[in-house]
Design a protein around this motif. Structure first.
Motif, PDB file in Angstrom:
ATOM      1  N   THR A 179       0.825  -1.198   0.000  1.00  0.00           N
ATOM      2  CA  THR A 179       0.000   0.000   0.000  1.00  0.00           C
ATOM      3  C   THR A 179       0.866   1.258   0.000  1.00  0.00           C
ATOM      4  N   ALA A 180       0.391   2.264  -0.727  1.00  0.00           N
ATOM      5  CA  ALA A 180       1.003   3.591  -0.695  1.00  0.00           C
ATOM      6  C   ALA A 180      -0.111   4.623  -0.834  1.00  0.00           C
ATOM      7  N   THR A 181       0.147   5.848  -0.399  1.00  0.00           N
ATOM      8  CA  THR A 181      -0.848   6.911  -0.509  1.00  0.00           C
ATOM      9  C   THR A 181      -0.244   8.136  -1.184  1.00  0.00           C
ATOM     10  N   ARG A 182      -1.127   8.927  -1.782  1.00  0.00           N
ATOM     11  CA  ARG A 182      -0.715  10.189  -2.392  1.00  0.00           C
ATOM     12  C   ARG A 182      -1.847  11.190  -2.208  1.00  0.00           C
ATOM     13  N   ASP A 183      -1.494  12.426  -1.856  1.00  0.00           N
ATOM     14  CA  ASP A 183      -2.490  13.480  -1.653  1.00  0.00           C
ATOM     15  C   ASP A 183      -2.782  14.205  -2.955  1.00  0.00           C
ATOM     16  N   TYR A 184      -4.079  14.435  -3.207  1.00  0.00           N
ATOM     17  CA  TYR A 184      -4.535  15.203  -4.359  1.00  0.00           C
ATOM     18  C   TYR A 184      -5.449  16.319  -3.870  1.00  0.00           C
ATOM     19  N   THR A 185      -5.431  17.432  -4.580  1.00  0.00           N
ATOM     20  CA  THR A 185      -6.234  18.589  -4.192  1.00  0.00           C
ATOM     21  C   THR A 185      -7.319  18.844  -5.227  1.00  0.00           C
ATOM     22  N   ASN A 186      -8.551  18.984  -4.727  1.00  0.00           N
ATOM     23  CA  ASN A 186      -9.706  19.375  -5.544  1.00  0.00           C
ATOM     24  C   ASN A 186      -9.905  18.481  -6.756  1.00  0.00           C
ATOM     25  N   LEU A 187      -9.913  17.191  -6.518  1.00  0.00           N
ATOM     26  CA  LEU A 187     -10.303  16.261  -7.580  1.00  0.00           C
ATOM     27  C   LEU A 187     -11.772  16.487  -7.922  1.00  0.00           C
ATOM     28  N   PRO A 188     -12.182  16.255  -9.168  1.00  0.00           N
ATOM     29  CA  PRO A 188     -13.595  16.457  -9.530  1.00  0.00           C
ATOM     30  C   PRO A 188     -14.536  15.706  -8.604  1.00  0.00           C
ATOM     31  N   ASP A 230     -15.670   2.702  -3.663  1.00  0.00           N
ATOM     32  CA  ASP A 230     -14.920   2.766  -2.401  1.00  0.00           C
ATOM     33  C   ASP A 230     -13.804   3.802  -2.361  1.00  0.00           C
ATOM     34  N   PHE A 231     -13.849   4.833  -3.192  1.00  0.00           N
ATOM     35  CA  PHE A 231     -12.853   5.890  -3.143  1.00  0.00           C
ATOM     36  C   PHE A 231     -12.872   6.552  -1.761  1.00  0.00           C
ATOM     37  N   PRO A 232     -11.745   6.872  -1.148  1.00  0.00           N
ATOM     38  CA  PRO A 232     -10.388   6.947  -1.714  1.00  0.00           C
ATOM     39  C   PRO A 232      -9.576   5.646  -1.685  1.00  0.00           C
TER      40      PRO A 232
END
Length: 305
Positions: free
Chosen positions: A53-62, A102-104
């Motif tokens: 498992t890994a994670t990444r931050d995203y800003t203001n996805l649709p 099931d996002f995120p």
């Protein structure tokens, strides 16, 4: 991650800090790995493919304002000394804006399978309801996605009705032919979680009385980009198993099926591989969900059953 003997003794282990340190020492630039999970595929050359498992931050996805911490996965090829020699980072190859369920928890990768004929990998992603083959080529591949099986993928369904007859929320893809490239048979536990029914409704955890689980075997033709249903065991809605489970090709040609989620119970069947599958053997397990089952041969040298 650790390996133990049948007596319970630890043979070898590695923690996540050690794995991440080894990756960085080899020039890995991807996200920090947080946990090894679900599956390990041991290759003929002694290497192992593990899922982490890994994670990444995203800003203001649709449709998702603010910051979304997206959970994905990385495949890591460990050599016999448990040194990482090849990686495949899902964030580099898939669209984060495709998240049907099931996002995120964006991909929820739950299985990896080696294909000996071409040295590539088949990967199952539950949250995407996709099974895909990626270009591994025994550690020399680019990681390119060669094809995607499932609703919205690039293989065309033959002998079935789309979208309802595709695999959804699947587990444990397994080979059901000796060949594993070109034209070959691929089966799996199609849980049906996220299935788009004929009336357009989508299946969730409760089933709503119409949802169902199946075991399909697809005949994959990689050149023609087709998936033909050559076996399709469909369970009634009362046996809807929205998570877990497994399938296995038996030596006699039959299919072993584990329905993991029958409330707090499990059911395992051996059925014939026929248009109308017949039950050969059945076991009901009370009070536990058997995530995977596997028919084992003898552990004793020279003894078979």
């Amino acid at each position: 991650m650790l390996f133990r003997s049948l007596a319970g003794d630890t043979i070898r282990q590695i923690d996540m800090q050690q794995l991440n340190d080894r990756l960085r020492a080899r020039g890995y630039k991807g996200p920090v790995l947080e946990m090894v999970h679900h599956d390990v595929e041991v290759l003929p050359n002694g290497h192992m493919i593990v899922i982490a498992t890994a994670t990444r931050d995203y800003t203001n996805l649709p449709g998702h304002p603010g910051t979304s911490r997206v959970i994905g996965d990385v495949l890591v090829d460990l050599d016999p000394n448990w040194q990482p020699v090849w990686t495949w980072n899902e964030f580099d190859h898939l669209d984060v804006n495709r998240h049907p369920k099931d996002f995120p928890d964006w991909t929820h990768t739950n299985a990896v399978l080696y294909t000996k004929d071409d040295g590539n990998l088949i990967v199952s992603m539950r949250s995407q309801s996709w099974v895909m083959k990626i270009d591994y080529r025994n550690g020399q591949g680019t990681g390119k996605i060669l094809w995607t099986l499932g609703n919205g993928g690039d293989l065309r369904l033959i002998n079935g009705q789309a979208p309802q007859d595709w695999n959804y929320g699947q587990h444990n893809p397994q080979l059901f032919s000796d060949a594993d490239s070109g034209v070959f048979d691929l089966g799996m536990m199609d849980n049906g979680y996220g299935r788009i029914l004929a009336d357009g409704k989508e299946c969730g955890t409760k089933g709503a009385g119409k949802c169902y689980t199946t075991v399909p075997i697809y005949r994959i033709d990689e050149d023609a980009k087709t998936a033909t249903l050559v076996f399709h065991k469909v369970f009634p809605p009362a046996q809807y198993s929205y998570w877990g489970g497994s399938v296995q090709r038996l030596a006699n040609g039959d299919v072993e099926i584990d329905l993991c989620s029958q409330s707090n119970n499990s059911d395992i069947w051996e059925v014939t591989r026929a248009a109308d599958p017949q039950t050969v053997w059945h076991m009901h397990v009370e009070g536990t969900n058997d995530y995977r089952t596997q028919r084992l041969g003898s552990l004793y040298p020279g003894v078979t059953w």
